[in-house]
Design a protein around this motif. Structure first.
Motif, PDB file in Angstrom:
ATOM      1  N   THR A   1       8.782  38.043  36.265  1.00 22.96           N
ATOM      2  CA  THR A   1      10.190  38.085  36.683  1.00 22.96           C
ATOM      3  C   THR A   1      11.009  36.955  36.056  1.00 22.96           C
ATOM      4  O   THR A   1      12.189  36.795  36.384  1.00 22.96           O
ATOM      5  N   LEU A   2      10.416  36.205  35.156  1.00 22.78           N
ATOM      6  CA  LEU A   2      11.049  35.011  34.592  1.00 22.78           C
ATOM      7  C   LEU A   2      12.353  35.313  33.856  1.00 22.78           C
ATOM      8  O   LEU A   2      13.366  34.650  34.071  1.00 22.78           O
ATOM      9  N   MET A   3      12.350  36.298  32.984  1.00 15.25           N
ATOM     10  CA  MET A   3      13.543  36.575  32.185  1.00 15.25           C
ATOM     11  C   MET A   3      14.718  36.961  33.082  1.00 15.25           C
ATOM     12  O   MET A   3      15.852  36.530  32.847  1.00 15.25           O
ATOM     13  N   ALA A   4      14.463  37.744  34.118  1.00  9.71           N
ATOM     14  CA  ALA A   4      15.533  38.125  35.056  1.00  9.71           C
ATOM     15  C   ALA A   4      16.039  36.896  35.800  1.00  9.71           C
ATOM     16  O   ALA A   4      17.252  36.744  36.016  1.00  9.71           O
ATOM     17  N   PHE A   5      15.136  36.005  36.186  1.00 10.64           N
ATOM     18  CA  PHE A   5      15.532  34.778  36.880  1.00 10.64           C
ATOM     19  C   PHE A   5      16.445  33.937  35.986  1.00 10.64           C
ATOM     20  O   PHE A   5      17.488  33.454  36.425  1.00 10.64           O
ATOM     21  N   ILE A   6      16.044  33.767  34.730  1.00 16.38           N
ATOM     22  CA  ILE A   6      16.842  32.964  33.789  1.00 16.38           C
ATOM     23  C   ILE A   6      18.213  33.602  33.579  1.00 16.38           C
ATOM     24  O   ILE A   6      19.240  32.919  33.607  1.00 16.38           O
ATOM     25  N   ALA A   7      18.240  34.916  33.378  1.00 17.22           N
ATOM     26  CA  ALA A   7      19.509  35.616  33.164  1.00 17.22           C
ATOM     27  C   ALA A   7      20.444  35.432  34.358  1.00 17.22           C
ATOM     28  O   ALA A   7      21.643  35.164  34.191  1.00 17.22           O
ATOM     29  N   ASP A   8      19.907  35.523  35.553  1.00 14.41           N
ATOM     30  CA  ASP A   8      20.703  35.343  36.763  1.00 14.41           C
ATOM     31  C   ASP A   8      21.228  33.909  36.847  1.00 14.41           C
ATOM     32  O   ASP A   8      22.404  33.681  37.140  1.00 14.41           O
ATOM     33  N   TYR A   9      20.379  32.947  36.560  1.00 12.83           N
ATOM     34  CA  TYR A   9      20.785  31.541  36.644  1.00 12.83           C
ATOM     35  C   TYR A   9      21.860  31.216  35.606  1.00 12.83           C
ATOM     36  O   TYR A   9      22.869  30.586  35.919  1.00 12.83           O
ATOM     37  N   VAL A  10      21.653  31.663  34.375  1.00 10.91           N
ATOM     38  CA  VAL A  10      22.597  31.391  33.289  1.00 10.91           C
ATOM     39  C   VAL A  10      23.953  32.064  33.561  1.00 10.91           C
ATOM     40  O   VAL A  10      25.003  31.557  33.164  1.00 10.91           O
TER      41      VAL A  10
END
Length: 145
Positions: A36-45
């Motif tokens: 789920t890392l890429m989705a987490f990063i996209a949400d944070y950014v």
């Protein structure tokens, strides 16, 4: 200013740390399941202004890539494609797990807390980020004269 994000990428879970907006202090943000890392990063950014992303580069003591490098390289390539406006840099992550355990011990955490691998991953990401900040803020030879 904007934040800097650091990532301690792992096969199962990944530790993430960020700076404050002034880029003075590194702090642990989260440990997330790697799928789920890429989705987490996209949400944070999308929510926070991020200037760059640092990814721990797994190396052995002899400076050769460690086994995890074969997972980290495709992840970094994906990051660069998904967020072309953000510089993505490698930072040597040797000793970060050892330093994370030491920091947790010195903080007085009980043995059970120190065995929490998610906390170790997040602390490792924080150490990667703090090391970067310290290196970035060291005066160059022309600044010291």
């Amino acid at each position: 200013m904007s934040r800097i994000m650091a990532i301690d990428y792992g096969k199962k879970r990944t530790g993430i740390a960020v700076t404050d907006p002034l880029q003075l202090i590194a702090g642990g943000l989260a440990t997330v399941p790697t799928p789920t890392l890429m989705a987490f990063i996209a949400d944070y950014v999308a929510k926070e202004e991020v200037e760059r992303i640092l990814v721990g580069q797994p190396k052995q003591m002899n400076n050769e890539p460690s086994e995890n490098q074969r997972r980290v390289t495709p992840f970094v390539n994906t990051l660069r494609k998904r967020f072309p406006h953000l510089p993505v840099e490698y930072v040597d992550e040797r000793f970060t797990s050892v330093l994370a355990h030491r920091a947790m011990l010195e903080a007085g955490l009980k043995k059970k807390a120190r065995q929490n691998k998610a906390l170790v991953d997040e602390t490792s990401a924080t150490i990667i980020l703090q090391t970067y900040l310290e290196t970035k803020h060291q005066p160059t030879s022309h600044e010291t004269t």
